[in-house]
Design a protein around this motif. Structure first.
Motif, PDB file in Angstrom:
ATOM      1  N   THR A 184      60.667  50.582   9.683  1.00 38.32           N
ATOM      2  CA  THR A 184      61.269  50.253   8.387  1.00 38.32           C
ATOM      3  C   THR A 184      62.279  49.102   8.513  1.00 38.32           C
ATOM      4  OG1 THR A 184      62.888  52.022   8.685  1.00 38.32           O
ATOM      5  CG2 THR A 184      60.957  52.541   7.363  1.00 38.32           C
ATOM      6  N   ILE A 185      62.629  48.725   9.764  1.00 36.09           N
ATOM      7  CA  ILE A 185      63.526  47.577   9.991  1.00 36.09           C
ATOM      8  C   ILE A 185      62.797  46.591  10.905  1.00 36.09           C
ATOM      9  CG2 ILE A 185      65.733  46.751  10.895  1.00 36.09           C
ATOM     10  CD1 ILE A 185      67.013  49.307  10.391  1.00 36.09           C
ATOM     11  N   THR A 186      62.834  45.317  10.552  1.00 32.97           N
ATOM     12  CA  THR A 186      62.264  44.263  11.393  1.00 32.97           C
ATOM     13  C   THR A 186      63.402  43.484  12.037  1.00 32.97           C
ATOM     14  OG1 THR A 186      60.332  44.045   9.956  1.00 32.97           O
ATOM     15  CG2 THR A 186      60.809  42.194  11.429  1.00 32.97           C
ATOM     16  N   LEU A 187      63.348  43.333  13.363  1.00 32.61           N
ATOM     17  CA  LEU A 187      64.381  42.579  14.075  1.00 32.61           C
ATOM     18  C   LEU A 187      64.053  41.085  14.043  1.00 32.61           C
ATOM     19  CD1 LEU A 187      66.939  42.661  15.876  1.00 32.61           C
ATOM     20  CD2 LEU A 187      65.396  42.772  17.854  1.00 32.61           C
ATOM     21  N   ILE A 188      65.053  40.301  13.635  1.00 36.47           N
ATOM     22  CA  ILE A 188      64.927  38.838  13.598  1.00 36.47           C
ATOM     23  C   ILE A 188      65.980  38.270  14.551  1.00 36.47           C
ATOM     24  CG2 ILE A 188      65.321  36.789  12.143  1.00 36.47           C
ATOM     25  CD1 ILE A 188      62.921  37.957  11.013  1.00 36.47           C
ATOM     26  N   GLU A 189      65.545  37.459  15.527  1.00 36.55           N
ATOM     27  CA  GLU A 189      66.484  36.899  16.498  1.00 36.55           C
ATOM     28  C   GLU A 189      66.735  35.404  16.294  1.00 36.55           C
ATOM     29  OE1 GLU A 189      66.506  38.698  20.576  1.00 36.55           O
ATOM     30  OE2 GLU A 189      64.372  38.972  20.121  1.00 36.55           O
ATOM     31  N   THR A 190      65.778  34.712  15.662  1.00 38.99           N
ATOM     32  CA  THR A 190      65.874  33.248  15.557  1.00 38.99           C
ATOM     33  C   THR A 190      65.377  32.779  14.186  1.00 38.99           C
ATOM     34  OG1 THR A 190      63.616  32.941  16.364  1.00 38.99           O
ATOM     35  CG2 THR A 190      65.371  33.001  18.032  1.00 38.99           C
ATOM     36  N   VAL A 191      65.646  31.506  13.899  1.00 38.43           N
ATOM     37  CA  VAL A 191      65.129  30.888  12.674  1.00 38.43           C
ATOM     38  C   VAL A 191      63.592  30.909  12.702  1.00 38.43           C
ATOM     39  CG1 VAL A 191      64.942  28.705  11.409  1.00 38.43           C
ATOM     40  CG2 VAL A 191      67.179  29.470  12.255  1.00 38.43           C
ATOM     41  N   GLU A 192      63.016  30.745  13.892  1.00 35.77           N
ATOM     42  CA  GLU A 192      61.546  30.776  14.023  1.00 35.77           C
ATOM     43  C   GLU A 192      60.993  32.146  13.623  1.00 35.77           C
ATOM     44  OE1 GLU A 192      63.137  27.466  15.710  1.00 35.77           O
ATOM     45  OE2 GLU A 192      63.604  29.480  16.497  1.00 35.77           O
ATOM     46  N   ASP A 193      61.735  33.208  13.974  1.00 33.27           N
ATOM     47  CA  ASP A 193      61.298  34.565  13.579  1.00 33.27           C
ATOM     48  C   ASP A 193      61.237  34.701  12.058  1.00 33.27           C
ATOM     49  OD1 ASP A 193      61.170  35.290  16.222  1.00 33.27           O
ATOM     50  OD2 ASP A 193      63.033  36.445  16.221  1.00 33.27           O
ATOM     51  N   VAL A 194      62.164  34.018  11.376  1.00 31.01           N
ATOM     52  CA  VAL A 194      62.181  34.069   9.900  1.00 31.01           C
ATOM     53  C   VAL A 194      60.870  33.501   9.352  1.00 31.01           C
ATOM     54  CG1 VAL A 194      63.312  33.229   7.795  1.00 31.01           C
ATOM     55  CG2 VAL A 194      64.703  33.881   9.785  1.00 31.01           C
ATOM     56  N   GLU A 195      60.418  32.401   9.953  1.00 32.42           N
ATOM     57  CA  GLU A 195      59.200  31.732   9.461  1.00 32.42           C
ATOM     58  C   GLU A 195      57.967  32.611   9.639  1.00 32.42           C
ATOM     59  OE1 GLU A 195      59.647  29.074   7.671  1.00 32.42           O
ATOM     60  OE2 GLU A 195      61.758  29.275   8.237  1.00 32.42           O
ATOM     61  N   SER A 196      57.950  33.422  10.703  1.00 30.47           N
ATOM     62  CA  SER A 196      56.757  34.242  10.970  1.00 30.47           C
ATOM     63  C   SER A 196      56.828  35.636  10.333  1.00 30.47           C
ATOM     64  CB  SER A 196      56.536  34.377  12.482  1.00 30.47           C
ATOM     65  OG  SER A 196      57.668  34.963  13.086  1.00 30.47           O
ATOM     66  N   PHE A 197      57.988  35.986   9.752  1.00 32.53           N
ATOM     67  CA  PHE A 197      58.151  37.317   9.144  1.00 32.53           C
ATOM     68  C   PHE A 197      57.370  37.401   7.830  1.00 32.53           C
ATOM     69  CE2 PHE A 197      61.023  39.856   6.188  1.00 32.53           C
ATOM     70  CZ  PHE A 197      60.539  41.091   6.595  1.00 32.53           C
ATOM     71  N   GLU A 198      56.519  38.423   7.725  1.00 29.75           N
ATOM     72  CA  GLU A 198      55.718  38.617   6.505  1.00 29.75           C
ATOM     73  C   GLU A 198      56.013  39.995   5.913  1.00 29.75           C
ATOM     74  OE1 GLU A 198      54.115  36.374   5.015  1.00 29.75           O
ATOM     75  OE2 GLU A 198      54.005  34.840   6.577  1.00 29.75           O
ATOM     76  N   PRO A 199      56.941  40.082   4.967  1.00 27.49           N
ATOM     77  CA  PRO A 199      57.256  41.383   4.361  1.00 27.49           C
ATOM     78  C   PRO A 199      56.140  41.845   3.435  1.00 27.49           C
ATOM     79  CG  PRO A 199      58.477  39.651   3.259  1.00 27.49           C
ATOM     80  CD  PRO A 199      57.742  38.988   4.391  1.00 27.49           C
ATOM     81  N   ARG A 200      56.128  43.144   3.175  1.00 31.15           N
ATOM     82  CA  ARG A 200      55.127  43.690   2.244  1.00 31.15           C
ATOM     83  C   ARG A 200      55.328  43.126   0.843  1.00 31.15           C
ATOM     84  NH1 ARG A 200      56.580  47.797   5.566  1.00 31.15           N
ATOM     85  NH2 ARG A 200      58.189  48.556   4.155  1.00 31.15           N
ATOM     86  N   ASP A 201      56.623  43.025   0.448  1.00 31.76           N
ATOM     87  CA  ASP A 201      56.946  42.502  -0.884  1.00 31.76           C
ATOM     88  C   ASP A 201      58.087  41.492  -0.731  1.00 31.76           C
ATOM     89  OD1 ASP A 201      57.730  41.938  -3.446  1.00 31.76           O
ATOM     90  OD2 ASP A 201      58.097  44.022  -4.047  1.00 31.76           O
ATOM     91  N   PRO A 202      57.782  40.179  -0.746  1.00 29.85           N
ATOM     92  CA  PRO A 202      58.807  39.152  -0.522  1.00 29.85           C
ATOM     93  C   PRO A 202      59.957  39.192  -1.529  1.00 29.85           C
ATOM     94  CG  PRO A 202      56.602  38.202  -0.376  1.00 29.85           C
ATOM     95  CD  PRO A 202      56.435  39.593  -0.918  1.00 29.85           C
TER      96      PRO A 202
END
Length: 319
Positions: free
Chosen positions: A144-162
Protein backbone atom coordinates in the motif's frame (compact mmCIF):
# COMPACT_ATOMS: atom_id res chain seq x y z
CA UNK A 1 55.42 24.27 20.82
CA UNK A 2 55.16 27.73 19.34
CA UNK A 3 55.44 26.90 15.66
CA UNK A 4 51.95 25.44 15.30
CA UNK A 5 50.23 26.91 12.31
CA UNK A 6 46.89 28.69 12.74
CA UNK A 7 43.60 26.87 12.16
CA UNK A 8 40.16 28.45 12.37
CA UNK A 9 37.40 26.03 13.36
CA UNK A 10 33.95 27.17 12.32
CA UNK A 11 31.64 25.32 14.69
CA UNK A 12 28.04 24.74 13.60
CA UNK A 13 25.15 25.45 15.95
CA UNK A 14 22.81 23.70 16.25
CA UNK A 15 24.62 20.36 16.05
CA UNK A 16 24.51 16.98 17.75
CA UNK A 17 21.63 15.55 19.77
CA UNK A 18 18.08 16.48 18.81
CA UNK A 19 15.06 16.21 21.12
CA UNK A 20 14.04 12.80 19.73
CA UNK A 21 17.49 11.30 20.32
CA UNK A 22 17.69 12.88 23.78
CA UNK A 23 14.31 11.36 24.66
CA UNK A 24 15.23 7.90 23.34
CA UNK A 25 18.44 7.78 25.39
CA UNK A 26 16.60 9.00 28.49
CA UNK A 27 14.01 6.25 27.97
CA UNK A 28 16.72 3.56 28.15
CA UNK A 29 18.30 5.18 31.22
CA UNK A 30 14.93 5.53 32.98
CA UNK A 31 13.96 1.95 32.12
CA UNK A 32 17.22 0.67 33.63
CA UNK A 33 16.48 2.77 36.73
CA UNK A 34 12.94 1.40 37.01
CA UNK A 35 13.39 -2.27 36.13
CA UNK A 36 17.13 -2.81 36.62
CA UNK A 37 19.44 -4.57 34.19
CA UNK A 38 19.15 -6.10 31.73
CA UNK A 39 16.75 -4.06 29.62
CA UNK A 40 16.55 -5.14 25.97
CA UNK A 41 16.56 -2.67 23.08
CA UNK A 42 15.39 -3.71 19.62
CA UNK A 43 17.87 -2.19 17.14
CA UNK A 44 20.39 0.51 18.11
CA UNK A 45 18.42 3.07 20.14
CA UNK A 46 20.08 5.75 17.98
CA UNK A 47 22.74 5.34 15.31
CA UNK A 48 25.85 6.02 17.34
CA UNK A 49 28.29 3.39 18.62
CA UNK A 50 29.51 5.61 21.50
CA UNK A 51 25.96 6.06 22.80
CA UNK A 52 25.22 2.34 22.40
CA UNK A 53 28.39 1.21 24.22
CA UNK A 54 27.71 3.59 27.15
CA UNK A 55 24.19 2.19 27.53
CA UNK A 56 25.54 -1.37 27.25
CA UNK A 57 27.86 -0.62 30.16
CA UNK A 58 24.78 0.45 32.15
CA UNK A 59 23.01 -2.86 31.38
CA UNK A 60 21.18 -2.40 28.09
CA UNK A 61 21.26 -5.37 25.69
CA UNK A 62 20.88 -4.51 22.00
CA UNK A 63 19.23 -7.03 19.68
CA UNK A 64 17.88 -6.87 16.15
CA UNK A 65 14.62 -8.79 16.55
CA UNK A 66 12.01 -9.29 19.25
CA UNK A 67 12.47 -13.07 19.28
CA UNK A 68 15.94 -12.48 20.77
CA UNK A 69 14.32 -10.97 23.89
CA UNK A 70 13.18 -13.01 26.90
CA UNK A 71 9.55 -12.50 27.88
CA UNK A 72 10.33 -11.58 31.49
CA UNK A 73 12.45 -8.49 30.71
CA UNK A 74 11.37 -5.09 29.35
CA UNK A 75 12.10 -4.24 25.72
CA UNK A 76 12.47 -0.78 24.15
CA UNK A 77 11.80 0.03 20.51
CA UNK A 78 14.33 2.38 18.91
CA UNK A 79 13.85 6.05 17.99
CA UNK A 80 13.49 5.12 14.30
CA UNK A 81 10.10 3.44 14.78
CA UNK A 82 8.99 -0.14 14.19
CA UNK A 83 6.39 -1.91 12.02
CA UNK A 84 3.03 -2.42 13.76
CA UNK A 85 3.69 -6.16 13.89
CA UNK A 86 6.44 -5.63 16.51
CA UNK A 87 4.37 -4.14 19.39
CA UNK A 88 1.55 -6.52 18.44
CA UNK A 89 3.91 -9.49 18.93
CA UNK A 90 5.20 -8.00 22.22
CA UNK A 91 1.60 -7.72 23.45
CA UNK A 92 0.85 -11.29 22.40
CA UNK A 93 3.84 -12.44 24.49
CA UNK A 94 2.73 -10.29 27.47
CA UNK A 95 6.02 -8.38 27.44
CA UNK A 96 6.64 -5.01 29.04
CA UNK A 97 7.61 -2.72 26.17
CA UNK A 98 8.41 0.98 25.81
CA UNK A 99 8.19 2.71 22.46
CA UNK A 100 11.02 5.24 22.01
CA UNK A 101 9.94 6.18 18.48
CA UNK A 102 10.64 9.88 17.91
CA UNK A 103 7.30 11.77 18.04
CA UNK A 104 8.16 13.35 14.66
CA UNK A 105 8.48 9.87 13.12
CA UNK A 106 5.18 8.90 14.78
CA UNK A 107 3.64 11.94 13.06
CA UNK A 108 4.62 10.45 9.68
CA UNK A 109 3.06 7.12 10.73
CA UNK A 110 -0.21 8.88 11.61
CA UNK A 111 -0.22 10.74 8.27
CA UNK A 112 0.34 7.54 6.30
CA UNK A 113 -2.52 5.84 8.13
CA UNK A 114 -4.81 8.81 7.50
CA UNK A 115 -4.08 8.77 3.76
CA UNK A 116 -4.66 5.01 3.66
CA UNK A 117 -7.97 5.38 5.51
CA UNK A 118 -9.05 8.01 3.01
CA UNK A 119 -8.28 5.65 0.12
CA UNK A 120 -5.16 7.32 -1.29
CA UNK A 121 -2.20 5.50 -2.78
CA UNK A 122 0.87 6.49 -0.76
CA UNK A 123 4.41 7.35 -1.82
CA UNK A 124 7.16 7.34 0.82
CA UNK A 125 10.24 9.39 -0.06
CA UNK A 126 13.16 7.72 1.71
CA UNK A 127 16.12 5.35 1.62
CA UNK A 128 15.53 1.61 1.17
CA UNK A 129 16.57 -0.48 4.16
CA UNK A 130 16.69 2.38 6.66
CA UNK A 131 14.91 1.32 9.88
CA UNK A 132 12.70 4.42 9.79
CA UNK A 133 11.51 3.48 6.28
CA UNK A 134 10.91 -0.14 7.35
CA UNK A 135 8.91 1.12 10.34
CA UNK A 136 6.80 3.55 8.29
CA UNK A 137 6.03 1.01 5.57
CA UNK A 138 5.15 -1.47 8.31
CA UNK A 139 2.30 0.72 9.58
CA UNK A 140 0.09 -0.38 6.68
CA UNK A 141 -0.76 -3.58 4.79
CA UNK A 142 1.79 -4.84 2.26
CA UNK A 143 1.88 -3.11 -1.14
CA UNK A 144 0.00 0.00 0.00
CA UNK A 145 3.12 2.26 0.16
CA UNK A 146 5.58 2.71 -2.72
CA UNK A 147 9.13 3.77 -1.82
CA UNK A 148 10.58 6.56 -3.98
CA UNK A 149 14.31 7.30 -3.62
CA UNK A 150 15.07 9.51 -6.64
CA UNK A 151 13.53 11.82 -9.24
CA UNK A 152 13.95 8.92 -11.70
CA UNK A 153 11.76 6.74 -9.46
CA UNK A 154 9.03 9.39 -9.77
CA UNK A 155 9.08 9.05 -13.57
CA UNK A 156 8.67 5.26 -13.43
CA UNK A 157 5.98 5.24 -10.70
CA UNK A 158 2.58 4.18 -12.07
CA UNK A 159 -0.21 4.58 -9.48
CA UNK A 160 -3.56 2.88 -9.88
CA UNK A 161 -5.29 6.27 -9.87
CA UNK A 162 -3.02 9.27 -10.66
CA UNK A 163 -5.63 11.65 -9.23
CA UNK A 164 -5.60 9.98 -5.78
CA UNK A 165 -2.00 9.94 -4.56
CA UNK A 166 -0.34 11.22 -1.34
CA UNK A 167 3.27 11.44 -0.19
CA UNK A 168 5.08 11.29 3.15
CA UNK A 169 8.84 11.41 3.75
CA UNK A 170 11.55 9.97 5.96
CA UNK A 171 12.44 12.60 8.59
CA UNK A 172 16.22 12.63 8.05
CA UNK A 173 16.57 13.34 4.32
CA UNK A 174 18.43 16.08 2.48
CA UNK A 175 16.06 19.05 2.38
CA UNK A 176 17.22 20.06 -1.12
CA UNK A 177 17.12 16.54 -2.63
CA UNK A 178 13.67 15.97 -1.20
CA UNK A 179 12.43 19.29 -2.61
CA UNK A 180 13.48 18.08 -6.08
CA UNK A 181 11.61 14.79 -5.65
CA UNK A 182 8.50 16.56 -4.31
CA UNK A 183 8.60 18.99 -7.25
CA UNK A 184 8.77 16.02 -9.66
CA UNK A 185 5.81 14.35 -7.91
CA UNK A 186 3.76 17.54 -8.00
CA UNK A 187 4.56 18.03 -11.69
CA UNK A 188 3.40 14.50 -12.56
CA UNK A 189 0.46 14.43 -10.11
CA UNK A 190 -0.80 18.01 -9.64
CA UNK A 191 -3.42 16.94 -7.09
CA UNK A 192 -1.03 14.92 -4.88
CA UNK A 193 -1.80 15.26 -1.16
CA UNK A 194 1.13 16.55 0.88
CA UNK A 195 1.86 16.51 4.64
CA UNK A 196 0.07 19.15 6.75
CA UNK A 197 3.52 20.14 8.02
CA UNK A 198 6.80 19.12 6.41
CA UNK A 199 7.89 15.62 7.43
CA UNK A 200 11.64 16.34 7.43
CA UNK A 201 12.20 17.11 11.09
CA UNK A 202 13.22 20.52 12.46
CA UNK A 203 16.57 19.16 13.69
CA UNK A 204 17.54 17.74 10.28
CA UNK A 205 16.61 21.04 8.62
CA UNK A 206 18.43 23.15 11.23
CA UNK A 207 21.63 21.10 11.05
CA UNK A 208 21.65 21.28 7.26
CA UNK A 209 21.06 25.05 7.35
CA UNK A 210 24.01 25.48 9.75
CA UNK A 211 26.27 23.35 7.53
CA UNK A 212 25.35 25.45 4.50
CA UNK A 213 26.87 28.42 6.39
CA UNK A 214 29.99 26.74 7.80
CA UNK A 215 30.66 24.98 4.48
CA UNK A 216 31.01 28.22 2.50
CA UNK A 217 34.69 28.70 1.78
CA UNK A 218 35.77 25.90 4.16
CA UNK A 219 38.86 23.92 3.17
CA UNK A 220 37.50 20.89 5.03
CA UNK A 221 34.27 20.06 6.86
CA UNK A 222 34.21 17.23 9.40
CA UNK A 223 30.83 15.70 10.28
CA UNK A 224 30.79 13.55 13.41
CA UNK A 225 28.34 10.69 13.04
CA UNK A 226 27.89 7.02 12.18
CA UNK A 227 27.98 5.40 8.75
CA UNK A 228 24.46 4.14 9.53
CA UNK A 229 23.19 7.64 10.37
CA UNK A 230 21.16 9.04 7.48
CA UNK A 231 21.09 12.61 8.80
CA UNK A 232 24.89 12.62 9.32
CA UNK A 233 25.60 11.38 5.78
CA UNK A 234 23.33 14.09 4.38
CA UNK A 235 25.40 16.74 6.23
CA UNK A 236 28.53 15.62 4.36
CA UNK A 237 26.69 16.10 1.05
CA UNK A 238 25.25 19.47 2.07
CA UNK A 239 28.72 20.77 3.07
CA UNK A 240 30.12 19.95 -0.38
CA UNK A 241 27.18 21.62 -2.11
CA UNK A 242 27.66 24.70 0.06
CA UNK A 243 31.19 25.11 -1.26
CA UNK A 244 33.47 23.13 1.06
CA UNK A 245 36.57 21.86 -0.76
CA UNK A 246 36.31 18.56 1.08
CA UNK A 247 33.89 16.94 3.55
CA UNK A 248 34.37 13.77 5.60
CA UNK A 249 32.23 11.69 7.97
CA UNK A 250 34.07 10.56 11.10
CA UNK A 251 32.92 8.56 14.13
CA UNK A 252 35.26 10.45 16.49
CA UNK A 253 38.66 12.20 16.66
CA UNK A 254 40.31 8.77 16.42
CA UNK A 255 39.11 8.48 12.81
CA UNK A 256 40.70 11.70 11.58
CA UNK A 257 43.28 11.31 8.82
CA UNK A 258 45.57 14.24 9.55
CA UNK A 259 46.75 14.23 5.93
CA UNK A 260 43.38 15.82 5.15
CA UNK A 261 44.61 18.96 6.95
CA UNK A 262 47.38 19.73 4.49
CA UNK A 263 46.70 23.29 3.30
CA UNK A 264 43.62 23.59 5.53
CA UNK A 265 43.19 27.01 7.16
CA UNK A 266 39.41 26.92 7.70
CA UNK A 267 37.77 23.81 9.16
CA UNK A 268 34.01 23.45 9.45
CA UNK A 269 32.85 21.15 12.27
CA UNK A 270 29.42 19.71 13.06
CA UNK A 271 27.77 16.56 14.41
CA UNK A 272 24.75 14.56 13.32
CA UNK A 273 21.62 14.38 15.47
CA UNK A 274 22.70 11.16 17.23
CA UNK A 275 26.30 12.21 18.05
CA UNK A 276 27.07 13.37 21.63
CA UNK A 277 28.78 16.69 22.30
CA UNK A 278 31.82 15.10 23.97
CA UNK A 279 32.84 13.75 20.53
CA UNK A 280 32.78 17.32 19.16
CA UNK A 281 34.97 18.52 22.01
CA UNK A 282 37.29 15.56 21.38
CA UNK A 283 37.86 16.74 17.80
CA UNK A 284 38.47 20.32 18.93
CA UNK A 285 41.00 19.11 21.54
CA UNK A 286 42.78 16.91 18.97
CA UNK A 287 43.07 19.93 16.67
CA UNK A 288 44.40 22.08 19.53
CA UNK A 289 47.21 19.58 20.10
CA UNK A 290 48.38 20.12 16.52
CA UNK A 291 47.36 23.67 15.56
CA UNK A 292 46.95 27.15 16.97
CA UNK A 293 43.14 27.00 17.01
CA UNK A 294 40.71 29.91 16.79
CA UNK A 295 37.13 28.81 17.51
CA UNK A 296 34.32 30.57 15.65
CA UNK A 297 30.80 29.43 16.60
CA UNK A 298 28.11 30.01 13.96
CA UNK A 299 24.56 29.83 15.29
CA UNK A 300 21.80 29.71 12.67
CA UNK A 301 18.90 28.63 14.92
CA UNK A 302 18.08 28.10 18.58
CA UNK A 303 16.36 24.84 19.50
CA UNK A 304 13.97 24.66 22.43
CA UNK A 305 12.00 21.52 21.51
CA UNK A 306 11.56 18.83 24.17
CA UNK A 307 9.44 15.67 24.16
CA UNK A 308 7.73 13.99 27.12
CA UNK A 309 8.77 10.51 28.18
CA UNK A 310 6.26 7.64 27.86
CA UNK A 311 3.89 7.40 30.82
CA UNK A 312 4.83 3.77 31.58
CA UNK A 313 8.20 4.94 32.94
CA UNK A 314 6.57 6.99 35.70
CA UNK A 315 3.65 4.65 36.48
CA UNK A 316 3.92 2.60 39.68
CA UNK A 317 4.52 -1.11 39.16
CA UNK A 318 1.39 -3.28 39.27
CA UNK A 319 1.29 -5.57 42.25
Amino acid sequence: MTDRRPLTIRLAAPRGFCAGVDRAIQIVEEALGKWGAPVYVRHEIVHNAHVVSRLEEMGAVFVEELDECPEDRPVIFSAHGVPKSVPAEAQRRNMIFVDATCPLVSKVHVEAERHHREGREIVLIGHAGHPEVIGTMGQLPNDTITLIETVEDVESFEPRDPSNVAFVTQTTLSVDDTADIVAALQARFPGIASPHKEDICYATTNRQDAVKVIGQGADLVLVIGAETSSNSKRLVEVALRAGASRSELIASAENINWDWFEGVDLLGLTAGASAPEDLVQGVINACRERFDVTLDSVETARETVTFKLPRILSEPEKA
